[in-house]
Design a protein around this motif. Structure first.
Motif, PDB file in Angstrom:
ATOM      1  N   LEU A  14      10.324 -12.728  10.811  1.00 25.82           N
ATOM      2  CA  LEU A  14      11.617 -12.390  10.230  1.00 25.82           C
ATOM      3  C   LEU A  14      11.493 -11.349   9.128  1.00 25.82           C
ATOM      4  CD1 LEU A  14      13.511 -15.809   9.853  1.00 25.82           C
ATOM      5  CD2 LEU A  14      14.158 -13.904  11.325  1.00 25.82           C
ATOM      6  N   TYR A  15      10.435 -11.442   8.323  1.00 30.58           N
ATOM      7  CA  TYR A  15      10.375 -10.551   7.160  1.00 30.58           C
ATOM      8  C   TYR A  15       9.006  -9.929   6.903  1.00 30.58           C
ATOM      9  CZ  TYR A  15       9.242 -15.178   5.120  1.00 30.58           C
ATOM     10  OH  TYR A  15       8.719 -16.432   4.866  1.00 30.58           O
ATOM     11  N   ASN A  16       7.989 -10.289   7.637  1.00 28.82           N
ATOM     12  CA  ASN A  16       6.696  -9.627   7.445  1.00 28.82           C
ATOM     13  C   ASN A  16       6.533  -8.466   8.404  1.00 28.82           C
ATOM     14  OD1 ASN A  16       5.280 -12.738   6.557  1.00 28.82           O
ATOM     15  ND2 ASN A  16       5.292 -10.951   5.232  1.00 28.82           N
ATOM     16  N   SER A  17       5.742  -7.493   7.967  1.00 29.81           N
ATOM     17  CA  SER A  17       5.545  -6.272   8.742  1.00 29.81           C
ATOM     18  C   SER A  17       4.082  -6.123   9.135  1.00 29.81           C
ATOM     19  CB  SER A  17       5.976  -5.058   7.908  1.00 29.81           C
ATOM     20  OG  SER A  17       5.101  -4.892   6.795  1.00 29.81           O
ATOM     21  N   PHE A  18       3.836  -5.187  10.024  1.00 23.01           N
ATOM     22  CA  PHE A  18       2.459  -4.869  10.411  1.00 23.01           C
ATOM     23  C   PHE A  18       1.722  -4.204   9.257  1.00 23.01           C
ATOM     24  CE2 PHE A  18       4.766  -5.382  14.343  1.00 23.01           C
ATOM     25  CZ  PHE A  18       3.884  -6.115  15.128  1.00 23.01           C
ATOM     26  N   GLN A  19       2.461  -3.477   8.413  1.00 22.88           N
ATOM     27  CA  GLN A  19       1.838  -2.914   7.218  1.00 22.88           C
ATOM     28  C   GLN A  19       1.418  -4.008   6.249  1.00 22.88           C
ATOM     29  OE1 GLN A  19       3.900   0.743   5.632  1.00 22.88           O
ATOM     30  NE2 GLN A  19       5.210   0.405   7.430  1.00 22.88           N
ATOM     31  N   ASP A  20       2.195  -5.098   6.182  1.00 24.51           N
ATOM     32  CA  ASP A  20       1.778  -6.247   5.364  1.00 24.51           C
ATOM     33  C   ASP A  20       0.415  -6.753   5.829  1.00 24.51           C
ATOM     34  OD1 ASP A  20       4.075  -6.331   3.800  1.00 24.51           O
ATOM     35  OD2 ASP A  20       5.063  -7.856   5.026  1.00 24.51           O
ATOM     36  N   VAL A  21       0.254  -6.843   7.144  1.00 23.87           N
ATOM     37  CA  VAL A  21      -1.009  -7.329   7.699  1.00 23.87           C
ATOM     38  C   VAL A  21      -2.154  -6.406   7.321  1.00 23.87           C
ATOM     39  CG1 VAL A  21      -2.283  -7.760   9.846  1.00 23.87           C
ATOM     40  CG2 VAL A  21       0.072  -8.575   9.614  1.00 23.87           C
ATOM     41  N   HIS A  22      -1.935  -5.093   7.468  1.00 20.82           N
ATOM     42  CA  HIS A  22      -3.004  -4.135   7.148  1.00 20.82           C
ATOM     43  C   HIS A  22      -3.358  -4.185   5.671  1.00 20.82           C
ATOM     44  CE1 HIS A  22      -5.242  -0.339   6.929  1.00 20.82           C
ATOM     45  NE2 HIS A  22      -5.418  -0.499   8.232  1.00 20.82           N
ATOM     46  N   ARG A  23      -2.338  -4.279   4.809  1.00 19.41           N
ATOM     47  CA  ARG A  23      -2.586  -4.383   3.360  1.00 19.41           C
ATOM     48  C   ARG A  23      -3.358  -5.659   3.043  1.00 19.41           C
ATOM     49  NH1 ARG A  23       2.530  -4.697   0.076  1.00 19.41           N
ATOM     50  NH2 ARG A  23       1.054  -5.082  -1.613  1.00 19.41           N
ATOM     51  N   PRO A  49      -8.032   1.274  16.243  1.00 20.52           N
ATOM     52  CA  PRO A  49      -7.128   0.121  16.108  1.00 20.52           C
ATOM     53  C   PRO A  49      -7.048  -0.410  14.682  1.00 20.52           C
ATOM     54  CG  PRO A  49      -8.523  -0.143  18.036  1.00 20.52           C
ATOM     55  CD  PRO A  49      -9.064   1.038  17.274  1.00 20.52           C
ATOM     56  N   THR A  50      -8.017  -0.043  13.847  1.00 18.33           N
ATOM     57  CA  THR A  50      -8.017  -0.519  12.465  1.00 18.33           C
ATOM     58  C   THR A  50      -7.356   0.471  11.517  1.00 18.33           C
ATOM     59  OG1 THR A  50     -10.180   0.464  12.013  1.00 18.33           O
ATOM     60  CG2 THR A  50     -10.155  -1.783  12.897  1.00 18.33           C
ATOM     61  N   ASP A  51      -6.919   1.612  12.024  1.00 19.59           N
ATOM     62  CA  ASP A  51      -6.309   2.654  11.188  1.00 19.59           C
ATOM     63  C   ASP A  51      -4.922   2.222  10.730  1.00 19.59           C
ATOM     64  OD1 ASP A  51      -5.007   5.117  10.297  1.00 19.59           O
ATOM     65  OD2 ASP A  51      -6.678   6.162  11.269  1.00 19.59           O
ATOM     66  N   LYS A  52      -4.599   2.551   9.483  1.00 19.54           N
ATOM     67  CA  LYS A  52      -3.280   2.232   8.946  1.00 19.54           C
ATOM     68  C   LYS A  52      -2.163   2.894   9.746  1.00 19.54           C
ATOM     69  CE  LYS A  52      -2.920   2.156   4.473  1.00 19.54           C
ATOM     70  NZ  LYS A  52      -2.783   2.568   3.044  1.00 19.54           N
ATOM     71  N   LYS A  53      -2.496   4.013  10.387  1.00 18.78           N
ATOM     72  CA  LYS A  53      -1.502   4.724  11.197  1.00 18.78           C
ATOM     73  C   LYS A  53      -0.917   3.814  12.281  1.00 18.78           C
ATOM     74  CE  LYS A  53      -2.653   8.866  12.594  1.00 18.78           C
ATOM     75  NZ  LYS A  53      -3.245   9.968  13.423  1.00 18.78           N
ATOM     76  N   LEU A  54      -1.744   2.936  12.827  1.00 16.44           N
ATOM     77  CA  LEU A  54      -1.265   2.029  13.862  1.00 16.44           C
ATOM     78  C   LEU A  54      -0.254   1.041  13.282  1.00 16.44           C
ATOM     79  CD1 LEU A  54      -1.303   0.879  16.719  1.00 16.44           C
ATOM     80  CD2 LEU A  54      -3.264  -0.528  16.057  1.00 16.44           C
ATOM     81  N   ALA A  55      -0.490   0.557  12.067  1.00 16.08           N
ATOM     82  CA  ALA A  55       0.445  -0.380  11.429  1.00 16.08           C
ATOM     83  C   ALA A  55       1.812   0.279  11.248  1.00 16.08           C
ATOM     84  CB  ALA A  55      -0.110  -0.850  10.088  1.00 16.08           C
ATOM     85  N   PHE A  56       1.810   1.538  10.794  1.00 16.98           N
ATOM     86  CA  PHE A  56       3.075   2.277  10.640  1.00 16.98           C
ATOM     87  C   PHE A  56       3.775   2.410  11.991  1.00 16.98           C
ATOM     88  CE2 PHE A  56       1.195   3.658   6.609  1.00 16.98           C
ATOM     89  CZ  PHE A  56       2.308   3.626   5.765  1.00 16.98           C
ATOM     90  N   HIS A  57       3.024   2.736  13.012  1.00 15.56           N
ATOM     91  CA  HIS A  57       3.592   2.902  14.352  1.00 15.56           C
ATOM     92  C   HIS A  57       4.207   1.598  14.867  1.00 15.56           C
ATOM     93  CE1 HIS A  57       3.985   3.991  18.587  1.00 15.56           C
ATOM     94  NE2 HIS A  57       3.294   2.901  18.882  1.00 15.56           N
ATOM     95  N   LEU A  58       3.490   0.494  14.698  1.00 15.06           N
ATOM     96  CA  LEU A  58       3.996  -0.791  15.170  1.00 15.06           C
ATOM     97  C   LEU A  58       5.268  -1.191  14.426  1.00 15.06           C
ATOM     98  CD1 LEU A  58       0.627  -2.740  15.557  1.00 15.06           C
ATOM     99  CD2 LEU A  58       2.074  -1.848  17.401  1.00 15.06           C
ATOM    100  N   ASP A  59       5.336  -0.852  13.142  1.00 20.50           N
ATOM    101  CA  ASP A  59       6.559  -1.137  12.386  1.00 20.50           C
ATOM    102  C   ASP A  59       7.726  -0.267  12.859  1.00 20.50           C
ATOM    103  OD1 ASP A  59       5.726  -3.219  10.748  1.00 20.50           O
ATOM    104  OD2 ASP A  59       4.929  -1.887   9.212  1.00 20.50           O
TER     105      ASP A  59
END
Length: 496
Positions: free
Chosen positions: A462-471, A24-34
């Protein structure tokens, strides 16, 4: 996910990671959620600042060409790309037509605010005629309080949070003094229980029950600016309004008169929705809220000092009138006859004082139109998961470890229940918070430090992403490491 669903963000995150075959902490999940995010295209409606353009950035630590991580939309939202276009249209109209712009064009200046009031009313769950776009938040609060706060010998108190936003606190103080009341006796402030950071709904309701006979107005925020706590607006409203004074209850029984027919039949209940509008779903009309006001430069993205808004429930359209009146409160049909015989508009429209500032209307229109591309239900669904993802990663990486007391940790003081918060999480640290904040800013994170010791982070759907969260979580690790090293060096130098 639907906020009313039984599936919690952590469950969704873990199930998605399981399907992807990753942690669940993998960056791959952030990409998938986006990739799965149905609202991801809304990000393109905004300018996202580059890391290199943020004044505190240290370009030796980061890539300046990357977009910053903007987690401070709870303080000032990003600029919608259409703002400049709309401003240029009105500046051009002014240059070409002069005074004729008042009644011509897409946004006739004399009625420019009314061109977009439907969009605002939909966001807050109100009828069109219950909302007006005008002034700034505190000006509107004063105007509303002058009409709703009519203290009597029995009802003379105002109930609010002990840590209300300073502007609300000062407004209440000055309203009490205006009526010649003792602030200490008339300002009833609710504090969390000892050792707790947020207010319990049962404690709020208990105070209303115990003190309600003497309370004239209940003024709460929709979402508490410091902790991020979302208050139960409908329950607070219902509890306050039904709190009929004991004297009236006794009179009703003795005279067999329905309480609804008595003049004094409960507290007026109002809300400052600065941190709620555009953040959580609101149903002001259906909830029966008496009055509310809010700014628009946070979640609604209208720009610093943007045009504010106010609401009065239609049930008060005949009984509540403005204490202060201006030309724009006069009915539009006869306003320009200039007869100086007031024909006051009903409800909130009678509270309008002056003509709408067209340039502020343009900025607000650009922000509201983005909301028009989706629904608050959809935004809230994404927000719950986005903030839940942030919470999940913070707890995974930075929870307190009793077995390792040297490990820095982060505490979330915002309620964990999704129905008790919006998108903001308020964090405290075992390290000096100012140091952590400065290290985050050096690395291209825009967030918000509030005294005495809170860091507010708000991923905006509106403008933040799951990748923003991971970063952010990765950068937070670097910031904590640097802060710890600085603290160790300071301690070491102090030992000599």
């Amino acid at each position: 996910m639907d906020p009313s669903s039984t599936a919690l963000p952590a469950t969704i995150i873990e199930q998605a990671a399981l399907q992807l075959g990753c942690s669940p902490t993998d960056k791959k999940l952030a990409f998938h959620l986006d990739e799965e995010d149905e609202l991801k295209n809304l990000r393109e409606c905004f300018y996202i600042p580059k890391v290199k353009d943020l004044p505190p950035t240290d370009l030796t630590l980061v890539n300046g060409e990357e977009s910053c991580i903007y987690f401070v939309g709870n303080s000032l939202g990003l600029q919608p790309k259409k703002v400049k276009t709309y401003l240029d249209e009105e500046l051009d109209k002014w240059a070409r037509t002069g005074v004729h712009g008042h009644f011509n064009g897409q946004r006739p200046w004399a009625q420019a605010d009314e061109c977009i009031v439907d969009l605002m009313a939909e966001l807050v769950g109100a009828q069109r005629h219950e909302v007006a776009l005008m002034n700034g938040l505190t000006v509107n609060l004063h105007l509303l309080m002058l009409s709703f706060f009519k203290p009597t010998p029995r009802r003379y108190k105002i109930l609010l949070e002990a840590k209300a936003f300073p502007s609300d606190h000062y407004a209440v103080e000055s309203q009490l003094r205006f009526h010649g009341l003792d602030v200490e006796k008339s300002m009833l402030m609710l504090r969390p229980r000892e050792g707790e950071e947020t207010l319990r709904i049962e404690d709020i309701l208990a105070v209303i029950e115990e003190e309600g006979d003497s309370i004239a107005v209940i003024l709460f925020s929709g979402v508490q600016y410091y902790t991020g706590q979302l208050f139960d607006i409908p329950r607070i409203t219902k509890a306050g309004q039904k709190k009929v004074s004991q004297i009236n209850q006794n009179y009703s029984v003795l005279c067999e008169t329905p309480i609804s027919r008595l003049k004094e039949d409960g507290c007026f209940v109002g809300f400052d929705l600065a941190h709620a509008v555009g953040n959580v779903e609101l149903c002001l009309h259906d909830w029966g809220v008496d009055f509310a006001c809010w700014c628009t430069y946070k979640y609604l993205n209208s720009g610093a000092g943007g045009l504010a808004a106010a609401y009065i429930h239609e049930k008060h359209s005949q009984s509540i009138q403005p204490a202060l009146v201006g030309w724009w409160g006069h009915e539009f049909k006869t306003r320009f006859l200039m007869e100086n015989k007031l024909q006051l508009s009903k409800g909130i429209n009678g509270f309008r004082l002056s003509n709408p500032p067209i340039l502020l209307v343009c900025s607000l229109q650009a922000g509201l139109e983005v909301f028009g591309q989706t629904t608050m239900k959809a935004l809230r669904r994404k927000s719950v998961l986005l903030t839940g993802y942030l919470e999940y990663l913070i707890k995974h990486h930075y929870s307190e470890d009793k077995a390792n007391p040297e490990k820095p940790f982060v505490k979330i003081i915002t309620p964990p229940q999704i129905e008790e918060r919006g998108c903001q999480l308020t964090l405290t640290f075992s390290l000096p918070i100012k140091s952590v904040f400065e290290e985050l800013e050096k690395r291209g994170v825009a967030c918000d430090m509030r005294e005495p010791n809170a860091l507010r982070v708000a991923p905006i759907p509106l403008y933040n992403s799951f990748q923003d969260v991971h970063r952010f979580i990765e950068i937070l690790g670097s910031a904590i490491t640097s802060s710890k090293q600085t603290a160790n060096n300071t301690a070491l130098s102090g030992s000599y």
